[in-house]
Scaffold this active site. Structure first.
Site, short mmCIF file in Angstrom:
data_model
loop_
_atom_site.label_atom_id
_atom_site.label_comp_id
_atom_site.label_asym_id
_atom_site.label_seq_id
_atom_site.Cartn_x
_atom_site.Cartn_y
_atom_site.Cartn_z
N THR A 223 45.40 73.60 51.40
CA THR A 223 45.42 74.39 52.63
C THR A 223 46.83 74.79 53.02
O THR A 223 47.05 75.88 53.55
CB THR A 223 44.77 73.60 53.78
OG1 THR A 223 43.42 73.29 53.42
CG2 THR A 223 44.77 74.38 55.07
N TYR B 41 39.77 80.82 54.66
CA TYR B 41 41.01 80.97 53.90
C TYR B 41 40.76 80.56 52.45
O TYR B 41 39.77 79.89 52.14
CB TYR B 41 42.13 80.11 54.51
CG TYR B 41 41.90 78.63 54.44
CD1 TYR B 41 42.38 77.87 53.37
CD2 TYR B 41 41.17 77.97 55.42
CE1 TYR B 41 42.17 76.50 53.29
CE2 TYR B 41 40.96 76.60 55.36
CZ TYR B 41 41.45 75.88 54.29
OH TYR B 41 41.23 74.53 54.21
N SER C 187 42.34 70.83 46.86
CA SER C 187 42.37 69.46 46.30
C SER C 187 40.98 68.92 46.01
O SER C 187 40.85 67.87 45.37
CB SER C 187 43.14 68.51 47.23
OG SER C 187 42.43 68.27 48.42
N THR D 213 44.49 68.14 51.67
CA THR D 213 44.21 66.86 52.33
C THR D 213 42.94 66.18 51.84
O THR D 213 42.78 64.98 52.03
CB THR D 213 44.12 67.05 53.85
OG1 THR D 213 43.11 68.02 54.15
CG2 THR D 213 45.46 67.50 54.43
N ASP D 214 42.03 66.92 51.21
CA ASP D 214 40.73 66.34 50.84
C ASP D 214 40.87 65.15 49.90
O ASP D 214 40.15 64.15 50.02
CB ASP D 214 39.82 67.40 50.21
CG ASP D 214 39.24 68.35 51.24
OD1 ASP D 214 39.37 68.06 52.46
OD2 ASP D 214 38.66 69.38 50.85
N LYS E 165 41.80 60.34 55.07
CA LYS E 165 41.46 61.48 55.91
C LYS E 165 40.33 61.07 56.84
O LYS E 165 39.28 60.62 56.40
CB LYS E 165 41.06 62.68 55.05
CG LYS E 165 40.82 63.96 55.86
CD LYS E 165 40.63 65.17 54.95
CE LYS E 165 40.47 66.43 55.77
NZ LYS E 165 40.37 67.65 54.92
N GLU F 7 27.90 38.09 52.89
CA GLU F 7 26.46 38.33 52.81
C GLU F 7 25.98 38.37 51.36
O GLU F 7 24.83 38.10 51.06
CB GLU F 7 26.10 39.65 53.49
CG GLU F 7 26.11 39.62 55.01
CD GLU F 7 25.50 40.86 55.59
OE1 GLU F 7 24.26 40.91 55.74
OE2 GLU F 7 26.26 41.81 55.89
#
Length: 378
Positions: free
Chosen positions: A64, A77, A110, A143-144, A216, A333
């Protein structure tokens, strides 16, 4: 009243005269507002000043931060449309921080990040440091999957020099684009001596995070990159780099000779879950399975039975959680010791996958040794 007015006028005239005298004096010695400090103390020429600056290699991968607007919809975009040199040129004042060189490693969103690009980044960074081409590296990235790239690099790079990943949540052509400020701050952190030995860092929105801790957390907010379990490393505060946490020991694994990394699947746990997803992963010859479990890494009885079957066949099984905060501990657990499972501790599913891939590639598959690796650094 007349006397007070007269005295105020006299004082005002005196102050104006003093100010004029001070300005004339400062002009004479080159100390006008905004002039660099070295104008009076270090009369070097421009080329000498530039040579003295730290050398930063900027590696662009797209994302981005390099996106341009598209007419298909409001806010639409295309990621990775702007090149590395354009990114540098768009940020005022970078040349005063460092001597920058830029290279385009990839031009992708990404979400399309691959092992091949990871290996290219790792090899180029290691080469730049080994050959003394750069003092630090900044990587522009979407950022992904930024947290996965950062964590991968933190595990394989053999250096104490700063490597900083930076991205943005708004494309370069958007109103209020956050990319330029983020890039400026990323370079600030990269050239700061406090960053040495801190491994790979992520810098966005005035915040500094570790590769292990960052994730993220929001689909659109500029404050998306956070470290829910470990906390942020520090902040960029009005031009000052402020670290709040001490340097932590780093974990290092050998970078395999070539991509791809071993196949490791993430299985997302949910209500009414059966064993089919796990059985498919086994059939697809997965070398590892990461459970994005409920709560503290739990799942249905049917899924647990299938995971035990996978572990018995030599597949590395790691329990993580789909919950955004908290640790997954051993034998709470789920009886990990009996089932041959590994608890991911603070690592979310996507980072647990990266670590598991590299461990398998390094020949580490025994659950006890894998668990030790997940505990490293904490």
């Amino acid at each position: 009243m007349m006397t007070i007015t007269f005295l105020s006028s006299t004082i005002r005239k005196s102050l104006v005269q003093k100010l004029r005298t001070a300005v004339v004096a400062s002009l004479a010695v080159g100390l006008v507002v905004g002039a660099p400090v070295y104008a009076q103390e270090n009369p070097m020429n421009t080329s000498t000043q530039k040579a003295a600056l730290p050398r930063v290699l900027l590696l662009a991968t797209g994302g981005t931060i390099a996106g341009s607007a598209d007419s298909r919809g409001s806010g639409a975009y295309n990621a990775g449309a702007i090149g590395a040199q354009q990114l540098i040129s768009s940020v005022a004042g970078l040349g005063e921080l460092a001597s920058l060189s830029a290279e385009q490693v990839a031009s992708i969103g990404s979400q399309d990040m691959t092992d091949d690009v990871w290996f290219k980044l790792a090899h180029r960074i290691q080469e730049a440091f080994d050959k003394h081409e750069a003092d630090s590296v900044v990587i522009t990235h979407g950022t992904d999957t930024m947290e996965e790239t950062a964590y991968f690099l933190s595990l394989v790079l053999k250096t104490d020099k700063p490597v900083v990943l930076v991205g943005s949540m708004r494309p370069a052509t958007a109103l209020g684009a956050d990319g330029p400020a983020n890039i400026y701050q990323a370079v600030q952190v990269a050239v700061d001596r406090q960053s040495i030995g801190r491994g790979v860092l992520v810098v966005m929105n005035d915040q500094i995070d570790s590769a292990r801790g960052v994730t993220k957390t929001h689909s659109t907010s500029v404050q998306t990159m956070q470290s829910p379990n470990l906390g942020s490393q520090g902040y960029v505060d009005l031009g000052h780099v402020r670290f709040l946490q001490p340097v932590q020991p780093s974990q290092l694994l050998t970078l395999p000779k070539a991509a791809p990394l071993p196949r490791v699947e993430i299985i997302y746990s949910h209500s009414n879950m059966d064993a089919s997803q796990i059985e498919h992963a086994i059939a697809d010859k997965a070398k590892g399975i990461i459970l994005a479990g409920m709560g503290d890494g739990n799942t249905s009885k049917a899924a647990l039975a299938a995971l035990e079957k996978a572990a018995s066949q030599g597949i590395v099984v790691v329990r993580s959680t789909r919950v955004s905060k908290g640790y997954v501990n051993r034998d709470v657990e789920v009886d990990d010791s009996k089932s041959g499972f590994v608890a991911s501790m603070d690592l979310n599913p996507q980072k647990a996958r990266v670590l598991t891939q590299l461990l398998i590639a390094n020949g580490i598959t025994d659950p006890v040794k894998v668990q030790e690796a997940f505990l490293n650094g904490h």
